[in-house]
Design an enzyme around this catalytic site. Structure first.
Site, PDB file in Angstrom:
ATOM      1  CG  ASN A  42      -0.377  -0.156   2.530  1.00 55.07           C
ATOM      2  OD1 ASN A  42       0.686  -0.748   2.672  1.00 55.07           O
ATOM      3  ND2 ASN A  42      -1.044   0.356   3.539  1.00 55.07           N
ATOM      4  CB  CYS A  53      -5.372  -1.550  -1.363  1.00 55.81           C
ATOM      5  SG  CYS A  53      -6.691  -0.829  -0.394  1.00 55.81           S
ATOM      6  CD  GLU A  55      -5.279  -6.057  -0.695  1.00 52.02           C
ATOM      7  OE1 GLU A  55      -4.764  -4.920  -0.675  1.00 52.02           O
ATOM      8  OE2 GLU A  55      -5.954  -6.513   0.245  1.00 52.02           O
ATOM      9  CB  CYS A  86     -10.761  -3.039   1.212  1.00 52.93           C
ATOM     10  SG  CYS A  86     -10.303  -2.390  -0.404  1.00 52.93           S
TER      11      CYS A  86
END
Ligand code: THU
Length: 128
Positions: A42, A53, A55, A86
């Protein structure tokens, strides 16, 4: 690459996170259909809504390298066990798999790995 190795890469990626506002570093590592892996961390911004983020950072690198199918993603934060993605990242992961049941999301709980499917984390997902 084993899921243990994928998680180790996510742990290493979390060490490069830029998270001065939340103090919540996250690392992620994607296993793509090709067999190659792509990491992300992140990175935050003083304009807080611009935070990216781990990911989605990893997904962007996979796409840049020509990947279109994600088989698995390991996610790690030293601040939280069971660090699942998230909602926004779940939807982004959904874009890059044939089936949500075939995308494994790997998190760490203590010394153990737990493997979810994206289908479990994002039921009735939206597809355009
Ligand atoms: N964060 C991630 O990197 N991935 C997630 O799935 C959840 C949240 C980051 C965003 C922000 O920098 C910090 O964790 C706290 O929300």
């Amino acid at each position: 690459m084993t899921y243990e190795e994928l998680m180790q890469k996510a742990i290493e990626a979390s060490q490069n996170a830029y998270a001065p506002y939340s103090n919540f570093p996250v690392g992620a590592c994607i296993l793509a259909e090709s067999g190659n892996h792509y990491c992300g961390c992140n990175f935050e911004n003083g304009s807080l809504g611009m935070t990216i983020c781990a990911e989605r950072n990893a997904v962007g690198t996979a796409i840049l390298n020509g990947e279109r199918k994600i088989k698995a993603i390991a996610i790690y934060s030293p601040k939280q066990d069971n660090c699942t993605p998230c909602g926004a990242c779940r939807q982004v992961l959904h874009e890059f798999c044939d089936s949500d049941t075939e995308l494994d999301v790997i998190v760490k709980i203590g010394d153990e790995l737990k493997v979810y499917t994206l289908a479990h984390l994002l039921p009735e997902s939206f597809t355009l």
